[in-house]
Design an enzyme around this catalytic site. Structure first.
Site, PDB file in Angstrom:
ATOM      1  N   ASP A   1    -138.283 -68.368 -11.714  1.00  0.00           N
ATOM      2  CA  ASP A   1    -137.717 -67.282 -10.910  1.00  0.00           C
ATOM      3  C   ASP A   1    -138.531 -67.071  -9.625  1.00  0.00           C
ATOM      4  O   ASP A   1    -138.096 -66.355  -8.720  1.00  0.00           O
ATOM      5  CB  ASP A   1    -137.732 -65.961 -11.701  1.00  0.00           C
ATOM      6  CG  ASP A   1    -136.336 -65.504 -12.113  1.00  0.00           C
ATOM      7  OD1 ASP A   1    -135.359 -65.967 -11.509  1.00  0.00           O
ATOM      8  OD2 ASP A   1    -136.248 -64.660 -13.026  1.00  0.00           O
TER       9      ASP A   1
ATOM     10  N   GLN B   1    -136.101 -61.171 -17.553  1.00  0.00           N
ATOM     11  CA  GLN B   1    -134.991 -60.496 -16.883  1.00  0.00           C
ATOM     12  C   GLN B   1    -135.455 -59.110 -16.439  1.00  0.00           C
ATOM     13  O   GLN B   1    -136.046 -58.359 -17.215  1.00  0.00           O
ATOM     14  CB  GLN B   1    -133.785 -60.401 -17.837  1.00  0.00           C
ATOM     15  CG  GLN B   1    -132.510 -59.938 -17.180  1.00  0.00           C
ATOM     16  CD  GLN B   1    -131.969 -60.886 -16.106  1.00  0.00           C
ATOM     17  OE1 GLN B   1    -132.146 -62.088 -16.168  1.00  0.00           O
ATOM     18  NE2 GLN B   1    -131.316 -60.328 -15.101  1.00  0.00           N
TER      19      GLN B   1
ATOM     20  N   LYS C   1    -126.337 -67.133 -17.628  1.00  0.00           N
ATOM     21  CA  LYS C   1    -127.352 -68.160 -17.371  1.00  0.00           C
ATOM     22  C   LYS C   1    -127.375 -69.159 -18.520  1.00  0.00           C
ATOM     23  O   LYS C   1    -127.459 -70.363 -18.307  1.00  0.00           O
ATOM     24  CB  LYS C   1    -128.740 -67.501 -17.216  1.00  0.00           C
ATOM     25  CG  LYS C   1    -128.897 -66.721 -15.917  1.00  0.00           C
ATOM     26  CD  LYS C   1    -130.188 -65.904 -15.867  1.00  0.00           C
ATOM     27  CE  LYS C   1    -130.205 -65.028 -14.618  1.00  0.00           C
ATOM     28  NZ  LYS C   1    -131.346 -64.124 -14.529  1.00  0.00           N
TER      29      LYS C   1
HETATM   30  N1  GUN Z   1    -132.598 -59.003 -12.133  1.00  0.00           N
HETATM   31  C1  GUN Z   1    -131.779 -59.041 -11.066  1.00  0.00           C
HETATM   32  N2  GUN Z   1    -131.768 -60.281 -10.514  1.00  0.00           N
HETATM   33  C2  GUN Z   1    -132.625 -61.029 -11.239  1.00  0.00           C
HETATM   34  C3  GUN Z   1    -133.018 -62.387 -11.169  1.00  0.00           C
HETATM   35  O1  GUN Z   1    -132.637 -63.178 -10.298  1.00  0.00           O
HETATM   36  N3  GUN Z   1    -133.909 -62.786 -12.128  1.00  0.00           N
HETATM   37  C4  GUN Z   1    -134.374 -61.936 -13.079  1.00  0.00           C
HETATM   38  N4  GUN Z   1    -135.267 -62.395 -13.959  1.00  0.00           N
HETATM   39  N5  GUN Z   1    -134.017 -60.675 -13.176  1.00  0.00           N
HETATM   40  C5  GUN Z   1    -133.133 -60.232 -12.256  1.00  0.00           C
END
Ligand code: GUN
Length: 300
Positions: free
Chosen positions: A119, A96, A52
């Protein structure tokens, strides 16, 4: 007939190039900044977070990774979120997942200011999604799935969609998103009876059950559009939740793994971050609207 492969890799690259151009053309002294909160030592999470950060840098979005030990307490983590909420230089905040078991994820996600919740995992944004409200930040993977479906040119209205897996991150928001697009949605899960018969009714199949190659070609209706969200390994090789090699002979469109949904998730997160930045520039206090966390920092 062999299916057309929907390349998420190519679509995501196009979206990132367009986004980079938009950010470049956007006259502003500030650059959009995403804060990523990473707790613990989960290797997969570390890789996702680095991806990311790299992708953000390429489009002109700053990315601050804040790493914490798995032993951090819930209240300390809530303080971190409060500080990020109150920081005007931070436009988007993601935590995350998964978080360590002693931390209540819902409490932490609920603390993120909805205007910075890029998110879309906070109850406020999932609520807006269920209202089909335009202000909703829609979580990245479901939004990416919708873009992949739209890229095929098929008309979603009235289509029968079967979603396999009811996670808060993928299955449930995808079901809501497709419902908002006038699909007739069946959300299935591990307790569903006779899944193959239900999948057989689907014009659109979204496989997000986390089981390697579980969805068989024989289950599919001829010409179905298949979106595979799975990331599994068999003998070290990446594979999805769909038995791709056989299914591509039955489907009209299908996403590969890797190179399908995965790259779209990152592109959509970046696009949400730029959207948050633009909204906050237009209305600097929007970050504090509708938010009632009671922390004393970010609520006025
Ligand atoms: N863990 C698995 N997929 C995601 C996601 O799209 N965002 C976040 N923050 N954690 C994740």
């Amino acid at each position: 007939m062999s299916a057309q492969i929907i390349s998420g890799k190519e679509l995501a690259a196009r979206i990132r190039t367009e986004l980079a151009q938009k950010i470049k053309n956007h006259s502003s002294e500030n650059m959009p900044v995403l804060a990523v909160v990473l707790v613990g030592d989960d290797d997969a999470s570390k890789i996702y977070v680095r991806n990311k950060q790299k992708a953000a840098a390429e489009v002109g979005i700053g990315c601050e990774i804040m790493e914490f030990s798995a032993s951090i307490g819930e209240n300390a983590l809530l303080d971190v979120i409060d500080d990020l909420n109150a920081n005007p230089h931070i436009n988007g905040i993601i935590v995350q997942l998964p978080l360590p078991a002693h931390i209540n994820s819902l409490r932490v996600l609920s603390r993120i200011n909805p205007a910075k919740d890029v998110d879309g995992f906070s109850p406020y944004n999932t609520g807006l999604l269920s209202y089909n409200h335009p202000d909703a930040f829609i979580s990245a993977t479901p939004k990416g799935i919708l873009e992949l479906l739209l890229s095929t040119g098929i008309n979603l209205e009235g289509k029968s969609a079967v979603v396999i897996g009811r996670s808060n991150i993928v299955g449930k928001p995808v079901a809501m998103l497709l419902t908002n697009r006038n699909c007739t949605v069946t959300l299935t899960h591990s307790k569903t009876k006779d899944l193959p018969a239900i999948v057989k009714t689907a014009d659109i199949v979204v496989a997000a059950c986390g089981k390697a190659r579980m969805i068989k070609a024989e289950w599919l209706k001829e010409g179905a559009v298949v979106i595979d969200v799975g990331i599994n390994r068999i003998d070290g090789k990446l594979c999805g939740d769909v038995d791709f090699e056989a299914a591509k002979e039955k489907a009209s469109f299908i996403t590969p793994v890797p190179g399908g949904v995965g790259p779209m998730t990152v592109a959509m997160l970046l696009s949400n971050t730029f959207e948050a930045f633009c909204r906050q520039e237009k209305d600097p206090i929007s970050g504090n609207k509708h938010h009632n966390c009671g922390c004393g920092h970010c609520c006025h």
